[in-house]
Design a protein around this motif. Structure first.
Motif, short mmCIF file in Angstrom:
data_model
loop_
_atom_site.label_atom_id
_atom_site.label_comp_id
_atom_site.label_asym_id
_atom_site.label_seq_id
_atom_site.Cartn_x
_atom_site.Cartn_y
_atom_site.Cartn_z
N GLU A 73 0.84 -1.21 0.00
CA GLU A 73 0.00 0.00 0.00
C GLU A 73 0.87 1.26 0.00
O GLU A 73 0.61 2.20 -0.75
N LEU A 74 1.91 1.28 0.82
CA LEU A 74 2.80 2.44 0.87
C LEU A 74 3.56 2.62 -0.44
O LEU A 74 3.77 3.76 -0.89
N LYS A 75 3.96 1.53 -1.07
CA LYS A 75 4.64 1.62 -2.37
C LYS A 75 3.71 2.22 -3.42
O LYS A 75 4.12 3.05 -4.23
N GLN A 76 2.46 1.82 -3.38
CA GLN A 76 1.49 2.37 -4.33
C GLN A 76 1.32 3.88 -4.12
O GLN A 76 1.31 4.65 -5.07
N LEU A 77 1.23 4.31 -2.87
CA LEU A 77 1.12 5.75 -2.58
C LEU A 77 2.37 6.49 -3.05
O LEU A 77 2.29 7.59 -3.59
N HIS A 78 3.53 5.88 -2.85
CA HIS A 78 4.79 6.49 -3.29
C HIS A 78 4.85 6.58 -4.81
O HIS A 78 5.20 7.63 -5.37
N ASP A 79 4.51 5.47 -5.49
CA ASP A 79 4.56 5.44 -6.96
C ASP A 79 3.61 6.45 -7.58
O ASP A 79 3.89 6.99 -8.65
N MET A 80 2.47 6.69 -6.92
CA MET A 80 1.49 7.64 -7.46
C MET A 80 1.80 9.08 -7.04
O MET A 80 1.03 9.99 -7.33
N GLU A 81 2.92 9.26 -6.33
CA GLU A 81 3.35 10.59 -5.86
C GLU A 81 2.23 11.29 -5.11
O GLU A 81 1.92 12.46 -5.34
N THR A 82 1.63 10.55 -4.18
CA THR A 82 0.51 11.06 -3.39
C THR A 82 0.95 12.14 -2.41
O THR A 82 0.25 13.11 -2.18
N PHE A 83 2.12 11.96 -1.82
CA PHE A 83 2.62 12.89 -0.82
C PHE A 83 3.84 13.62 -1.34
O PHE A 83 4.63 13.05 -2.10
N VAL A 84 4.00 14.86 -0.91
CA VAL A 84 5.17 15.65 -1.23
C VAL A 84 5.92 15.88 0.07
O VAL A 84 5.34 16.40 1.03
N PRO A 85 7.21 15.51 0.14
CA PRO A 85 7.94 15.70 1.39
C PRO A 85 8.11 17.18 1.71
O PRO A 85 8.38 17.99 0.83
N VAL A 86 7.93 17.52 2.97
CA VAL A 86 8.09 18.89 3.45
C VAL A 86 8.92 18.85 4.72
O VAL A 86 8.69 18.00 5.58
N ASP A 87 9.87 19.76 4.83
CA ASP A 87 10.69 19.85 6.04
C ASP A 87 9.82 20.39 7.17
O ASP A 87 9.29 21.51 7.09
N GLY A 88 9.63 19.61 8.23
CA GLY A 88 8.80 20.02 9.36
C GLY A 88 9.29 21.27 10.05
O GLY A 88 8.50 22.05 10.58
N ASN A 89 10.60 21.51 10.01
CA ASN A 89 11.16 22.71 10.64
C ASN A 89 10.80 23.98 9.87
O ASN A 89 10.85 25.08 10.42
N ALA A 90 10.46 23.84 8.59
CA ALA A 90 10.12 25.01 7.77
C ALA A 90 8.65 25.41 7.93
O ALA A 90 8.24 26.46 7.43
N LEU A 91 7.86 24.60 8.65
CA LEU A 91 6.44 24.89 8.83
C LEU A 91 6.22 25.78 10.06
O LEU A 91 6.94 25.69 11.04
N THR A 92 5.19 26.61 9.97
CA THR A 92 4.79 27.41 11.13
C THR A 92 4.03 26.52 12.10
O THR A 92 3.62 25.41 11.75
N ALA A 93 3.82 27.02 13.31
CA ALA A 93 3.08 26.25 14.32
C ALA A 93 1.67 25.95 13.83
O ALA A 93 1.14 24.85 14.01
N LYS A 94 1.04 26.92 13.17
CA LYS A 94 -0.32 26.73 12.65
C LYS A 94 -0.33 25.65 11.56
O LYS A 94 -1.22 24.80 11.52
#
Length: 155
Positions: A73-94
């Motif tokens: 299931e995770l491979k399928q999500l990865h292959d379909m580019e479902t998620f885009v990685p984001v650096d958690g430190n670059a996010l605001t608290a909100k």
């Protein structure tokens, strides 16, 4: 057709071997068959249809097959580019509060195959999106039938 094999700490097993192992276990259980009442059959069917496990519980129950299903299931999500990685430190608290968690469930299908299902916990989103924007318009079946009858009568 070639078979994909998975090598990990659990051993070397492919999807067909996982299914066969589950079917063998179910066959052993079936050797002690007795007549069941209608209530027992109904309770069992509800259990079979409604039972799914969170990842941790599913991994304990299904062992290698659960891991295989989750990875598939995770491979399928990865292959379909479902998620885009984001650096958690670059996010605001909100933005961190608004981030949606992913949930993974495991279920044994009637065929004996273990199926992984991933979904998103959308509760944080519900607080910020107005209901009018979140709801998709739907047509009542009666409305569609009446409109079709009127159109057919006109033509």
């Amino acid at each position: 057709r070639t078979s994909v094999r998975y090598h990990d700490e659990y051993g070397n097993m492919n999807v067909q071997e996982c299914i066969q192992m589950n079917l063998d276990l179910n066959t052993e259980k079936a050797a002690n068959v007795r007549a069941y009442t209608d209530d027992e059959v109904e309770d069992y069917m509800i259990h079979v249809i409604m039972t799914q496990f969170l990842l941790k519980a599913g991994m304990k129950k299904f062992k290698e097959c659960g891991k295989l299903a989750a990875m598939k299931e995770l491979k399928q999500l990865h292959d379909m580019e479902t998620f885009v990685p984001v650096d958690g430190n670059a996010l605001t608290a909100k933005q961190r509060r608004m981030a949606l968690a992913s949930l993974m469930f495991l279920k044994e299908k009637r065929s004996g195959e273990i199926k992984g299902r991933a979904c998103v916990d959308g509760r944080p989103q519900r607080e910020t999106i107005p209901k009018e924007e979140a709801a998709s318009p739907t047509a009542a079946t009666e409305s569609v039938v009446i409109t079709s009858v009127i159109d057919a009568h006109k033509n």
